[in-house]
Design a protein around this motif. Structure first.
Motif: not given
Length: 329
Positions: A120-132
């Motif tokens: 899950a951590l490896a897949n989460y890397v690279g996730t983008k958010y317009a705003s957080l």
């Protein structure tokens, strides 16, 4: 007269016969009574002996029965103890197996969760958010650059920052399989690793700057490298302590008598390197560097001797003979 005499004696005879019969009856009756009493006494003794034997047999049988009962009770107690011990051992073994099974199940579950967390951590890397929004503050143009068990590092429009999972929204915690205990242990391990790294960095020698070597003045480093090794030195001091002369048959080829003159020589040897002392070519002893070694040797039959101190490589350090001293070499 005889008639009257016989008539007068008849009562006496009768009385005598009566008395004799009575006495005979008495003695016969007495004898029979005694026999009867003796027989009754023997019978009573026999009955008493039989009764004693019976009682002894009963007591022996009772003791034997009591002994067998005690043995049976002891055997039963021992068997009960063994059974109880076996049951305790079996129960302990069962609990150990159950505990091992529980631990194995926990281990497998932990490994499964760790695997899921790692993926899950490896897949989460690279996730983008317009705003957080984190802790009441909004970050725009967010990209997750790193995700570990400790927290999440993001890059946003004004820089980068790391957040702990406790500060992140619940959906991110669930997405990264957040576990408070594991996160705490991971943070402690990370801090220890940083501390060790800082300690090693402090203890590491700082890089030295090389000095420029000029033609006129050589550096200390170059002079220490080109400086030749010290020359090995050694010395011998010999002193004749006793002499013995005479004439004896010394068996050489011609088997003639020769005059002999033996000298006992005390030698002190000192060397700056490991060395060996020889007399007339024969080895005497070794000399350690920086120490004074003392030896006692003897000349040949003509009183001649030649002492040589040589290094282990064969270099002659000093020598002395019966007629001269060569000095240092």
């Amino acid at each position: 007269m005889s008639f009257f005499a016989s008539r007068n004696s008849t009562p006496v005879v009768l009385i005598s016969l009566v008395l004799l019969g009575a006495s005979s009856y008495y003695f016969i009756n007495k004898s029979q009574n005694e026999k009867q009493l003796k027989a009754e006494k023997l019978e009573l003794q026999a009955q008493q002996s039989k009764e004693r034997k019976r009682k002894l047999a009963e007591e022996r049988a009772q003791r034997l029965a009591e002994k067998e009962a005690k043995l049976a009770a002891a055997e039963a107690k021992k068997e009960a103890e063994l059974t109880a011990q076996a049951e305790i051992k079996a129960e302990k073994l069962r609990k150990e197996k159950e505990l091992a099974a529980e631990l194995e199940a926990i281990k497998q579950e932990t490994e499964r969760r760790n695997t899921l967390r790692t993926v899950a951590l490896a897949n989460y890397v690279g996730t983008k958010y317009a705003s957080l929004k984190v802790a009441g503050k909004t970050y725009n143009d967010v990209t997750v650059t790193k995700a570990t068990a400790v927290g999440v590092t993001i890059a946003y429009e004004h820089g980068a920052r790391r957040f702990k999972y406790a500060d992140l929204p619940l959906e991110i915690q669930e997405l990264c399989h957040y576990d408070a205990e594991i996160s705490k242990n991971a943070l402690i391990s990370e801090q220890k690793a940083k501390l060790r790294h800082n300690q090693v960095t402090k203890l590491a020698p700082s890089p030295t700057r090389s000095r420029p070597v000029t033609a006129n003045k050589p550096s200390k480093e170059s002079s220490s490298i080109t400086k030749p090794a010290p020359k090995p030195r050694g010395s011998i001091t010999a002193r004749v302590t006793s002499q013995r002369s005479g004439n004896d048959e010394i068996h050489y080829r011609d088997s003639k008598k020769y005059n002999y003159h033996y000298k006992t020589v005390q030698v002190s040897a000192r060397s700056s390197v490991p060395a060996k002392l020889y007399n007339n070519g024969s080895f005497i002893g070794s000399v350690s560097p920086g120490t004074t070694a003392k030896f006692t040797t003897r000349s040949d039959y003509k009183g001649k001797y030649r002492l040589e101190l040589k290094s282990n490589s064969g270099r002659l350090l000093d020598s002395e003979a019966h007629n001269r001293k060569s000095g240092l070499h």
